[in-house]
Design a protein around this motif. Sequence first.
Motif, PDB file in Angstrom:
ATOM      1  N   ARG A  57       0.814  -1.208   0.000  1.00 21.26           N
ATOM      2  CA  ARG A  57       0.000   0.000   0.000  1.00 21.26           C
ATOM      3  C   ARG A  57       0.852   1.264   0.000  1.00 21.26           C
ATOM      4  NH1 ARG A  57      -4.864  -0.674   4.084  1.00 21.26           N
ATOM      5  NH2 ARG A  57      -4.141   1.433   4.421  1.00 21.26           N
ATOM      6  N   LEU A  58       1.997   1.230   0.673  1.00 15.32           N
ATOM      7  CA  LEU A  58       2.859   2.402   0.720  1.00 15.32           C
ATOM      8  C   LEU A  58       3.366   2.751  -0.681  1.00 15.32           C
ATOM      9  CD1 LEU A  58       4.256   4.588   2.326  1.00 15.32           C
ATOM     10  CD2 LEU A  58       6.079   2.955   2.846  1.00 15.32           C
ATOM     11  N   HIS A 104       0.651   4.412  -2.622  1.00 18.61           N
ATOM     12  CA  HIS A 104       0.536   5.800  -2.180  1.00 18.61           C
ATOM     13  C   HIS A 104       1.614   6.662  -2.843  1.00 18.61           C
ATOM     14  CE1 HIS A 104      -0.205   9.205   0.445  1.00 18.61           C
ATOM     15  NE2 HIS A 104       1.099   9.229   0.711  1.00 18.61           N
ATOM     16  N   ASP A 105       2.851   6.152  -2.874  1.00 18.53           N
ATOM     17  CA  ASP A 105       3.951   6.891  -3.497  1.00 18.53           C
ATOM     18  C   ASP A 105       3.704   7.081  -5.003  1.00 18.53           C
ATOM     19  OD1 ASP A 105       5.231   7.054  -1.051  1.00 18.53           O
ATOM     20  OD2 ASP A 105       6.666   5.437  -1.493  1.00 18.53           O
ATOM     21  N   ARG A 146       0.928   7.267  -6.513  1.00 20.94           N
ATOM     22  CA  ARG A 146      -0.141   8.247  -6.690  1.00 20.94           C
ATOM     23  C   ARG A 146       0.359   9.676  -6.490  1.00 20.94           C
ATOM     24  NH1 ARG A 146      -4.890   6.205  -3.135  1.00 20.94           N
ATOM     25  NH2 ARG A 146      -6.261   7.406  -4.485  1.00 20.94           N
ATOM     26  N   ASN A 147       1.532   9.824  -5.877  1.00 20.19           N
ATOM     27  CA  ASN A 147       2.145  11.147  -5.712  1.00 20.19           C
ATOM     28  C   ASN A 147       3.092  11.490  -6.859  1.00 20.19           C
ATOM     29  OD1 ASN A 147       0.880  11.916  -3.300  1.00 20.19           O
ATOM     30  ND2 ASN A 147       2.293  10.645  -2.119  1.00 20.19           N
ATOM     31  N   LEU A 177      -6.984   2.941   1.053  1.00 18.75           N
ATOM     32  CA  LEU A 177      -5.860   3.890   1.072  1.00 18.75           C
ATOM     33  C   LEU A 177      -6.315   5.273   1.480  1.00 18.75           C
ATOM     34  CD1 LEU A 177      -4.013   2.817  -2.159  1.00 18.75           C
ATOM     35  CD2 LEU A 177      -3.291   2.426   0.171  1.00 18.75           C
TER      36      LEU A 177
END
Length: 186
Positions: free
Chosen positions: A3-4, A7-8, A10-11, A185
């Motif tokens: 998941r991390l 998240h990254d 998506r940035n 998330l």
Amino acid sequence: MNRLLLHDLRNGGYIFYTRHGEATIGRDSNLDFRNCFTQRNLSEKGRWQAIYYGEILRYLGIPIKYPISASPFCRTIETAQLAVGTGNVQVDPFWIEVNRLSGNLSSEERQRILNRLQSVLELKPEAGKNNIVIAHSFPEGAGLGRIRNMETIIIKPRGVGNGYEVIDQLSLSDLSKLGESFNTLP
């Protein structure tokens, strides 16, 4: 993929180097980049894979810098167009050079191509976006190594002259599994 990492991604700030969808059996013969009949092209499964790849990226909210880059082969262009739309693809002849790594090259020519590949993979994407390249696999020991159809190598560029890091190598199935945890998330 955890998941991390999602998240990254998506940035932004990553390069998705993706091999084209499954192609027809055979060889490119009398290759002419303007004539798809001289090339192996996407199979029906390859077309489905390309469409699905684009759907997954959109569903996961992965920000993409357009246009994405594709090798001049018909199978890579079609993969890219099916994934992100015809007007969102730019053909880059450099990826022909990278494809040549599978051939019989002098050590100087091989090193020239690998050096250029290194510099391309070091370039950081536009802030908040990810770059996508649709191209080919590499021979063992060169470039990013063997890549299966529609497999993606996630690369974190460190900037010009600072190298890059291979973060993960994900199959189409691996990417689709991210959707299972998508709603949890932040």
